[in-house]
Design a protein around this motif. Structure first.
Motif, PDB file in Angstrom:
ATOM      1  N   GLU A 113       0.827  -1.204   0.000  1.00 22.85           N
ATOM      2  CA  GLU A 113       0.000   0.000   0.000  1.00 22.85           C
ATOM      3  C   GLU A 113       0.864   1.259   0.000  1.00 22.85           C
ATOM      4  OE1 GLU A 113      -3.289   0.085   2.782  1.00 22.85           O
ATOM      5  OE2 GLU A 113      -3.362  -2.108   2.770  1.00 22.85           O
TER       6      GLU A 113
ATOM      7  N   LYS B 145       3.298   5.756  -5.719  1.00 21.17           N
ATOM      8  CA  LYS B 145       3.022   5.792  -7.157  1.00 21.17           C
ATOM      9  C   LYS B 145       1.949   6.832  -7.483  1.00 21.17           C
ATOM     10  CE  LYS B 145       3.169   1.818  -9.048  1.00 21.17           C
ATOM     11  NZ  LYS B 145       2.869   0.443  -9.476  1.00 21.17           N
ATOM     12  N   ASN B 146       0.967   6.944  -6.588  1.00 19.63           N
ATOM     13  CA  ASN B 146      -0.138   7.886  -6.795  1.00 19.63           C
ATOM     14  C   ASN B 146       0.122   9.257  -6.174  1.00 19.63           C
ATOM     15  OD1 ASN B 146      -1.657   6.006  -8.189  1.00 19.63           O
ATOM     16  ND2 ASN B 146      -2.608   5.221  -6.337  1.00 19.63           N
ATOM     17  N   LYS B 147       1.299   9.427  -5.585  1.00 19.62           N
ATOM     18  CA  LYS B 147       1.688  10.686  -4.943  1.00 19.62           C
ATOM     19  C   LYS B 147       0.658  11.126  -3.901  1.00 19.62           C
ATOM     20  CE  LYS B 147       4.338  12.002  -8.929  1.00 19.62           C
ATOM     21  NZ  LYS B 147       4.582  12.907 -10.016  1.00 19.62           N
ATOM     22  N   ASP B 148       0.196  10.142  -3.116  1.00 23.16           N
ATOM     23  CA  ASP B 148      -0.789  10.373  -2.068  1.00 23.16           C
ATOM     24  C   ASP B 148      -0.059  10.509  -0.728  1.00 23.16           C
ATOM     25  OD1 ASP B 148      -2.846  10.362  -0.235  1.00 23.16           O
ATOM     26  OD2 ASP B 148      -3.882   8.638  -1.132  1.00 23.16           O
ATOM     27  N   LYS B 149       0.272  11.735  -0.374  1.00 21.07           N
ATOM     28  CA  LYS B 149       1.072  11.997   0.823  1.00 21.07           C
ATOM     29  C   LYS B 149       0.348  11.570   2.099  1.00 21.07           C
ATOM     30  CE  LYS B 149       3.592  15.663   3.211  1.00 21.07           C
ATOM     31  NZ  LYS B 149       3.972  17.068   3.208  1.00 21.07           N
TER      32      LYS B 149
ATOM     33  N   ASP C 286       3.829   1.497  -1.415  1.00 22.20           N
ATOM     34  CA  ASP C 286       4.281   1.616  -2.807  1.00 22.20           C
ATOM     35  C   ASP C 286       3.204   2.243  -3.676  1.00 22.20           C
ATOM     36  OD1 ASP C 286       6.743   0.516  -2.239  1.00 22.20           O
ATOM     37  OD2 ASP C 286       6.228  -1.488  -2.977  1.00 22.20           O
ATOM     38  N   HIS C 287       1.971   1.806  -3.465  1.00 19.15           N
ATOM     39  CA  HIS C 287       0.844   2.337  -4.236  1.00 19.15           C
ATOM     40  C   HIS C 287       0.643   3.829  -3.944  1.00 19.15           C
ATOM     41  CE1 HIS C 287      -2.869   2.079  -6.503  1.00 19.15           C
ATOM     42  NE2 HIS C 287      -3.500   2.677  -5.504  1.00 19.15           N
ATOM     43  N   SER C 288       0.759   4.212  -2.672  1.00 20.87           N
ATOM     44  CA  SER C 288       0.578   5.625  -2.325  1.00 20.87           C
ATOM     45  C   SER C 288       1.687   6.480  -2.926  1.00 20.87           C
ATOM     46  CB  SER C 288       0.520   5.811  -0.804  1.00 20.87           C
ATOM     47  OG  SER C 288       1.775   5.587  -0.209  1.00 20.87           O
TER      48      SER C 288
END
Length: 65
Positions: A41, A47-51, A43-45
């Protein structure tokens, strides 16, 4: 710590010892699984630039490790 537990296990009833060892093993496997999922998760954040998700997940990871 686990080595100390295992060394002291020779004085415990064999059935209880097996139950304790099985529980320790399952707890370790569950923690490994949780840690793996949190890392995915994270890594996914990234990748999505979800700080926000990244910060939340890294705090969650600290409690599992």
């Amino acid at each position: 710590m686990e080595n100390n537990i295992i060394k002291g296990m020779d004085r415990v009833d064999p059935n209880l010892r097996d139950e304790i060892l099985a529980e320790l093993f399952l707890n370790q496997m569950m923690n490994n699984f949780k840690r793996s999922k949190i890392l995915e998760e994270i890594d996914h954040s990234l990748k999505n630039k979800d700080k926000e998700a990244f910060l939340r997940l890294t705090e969650e990871l600290k409690s599992v490790s």
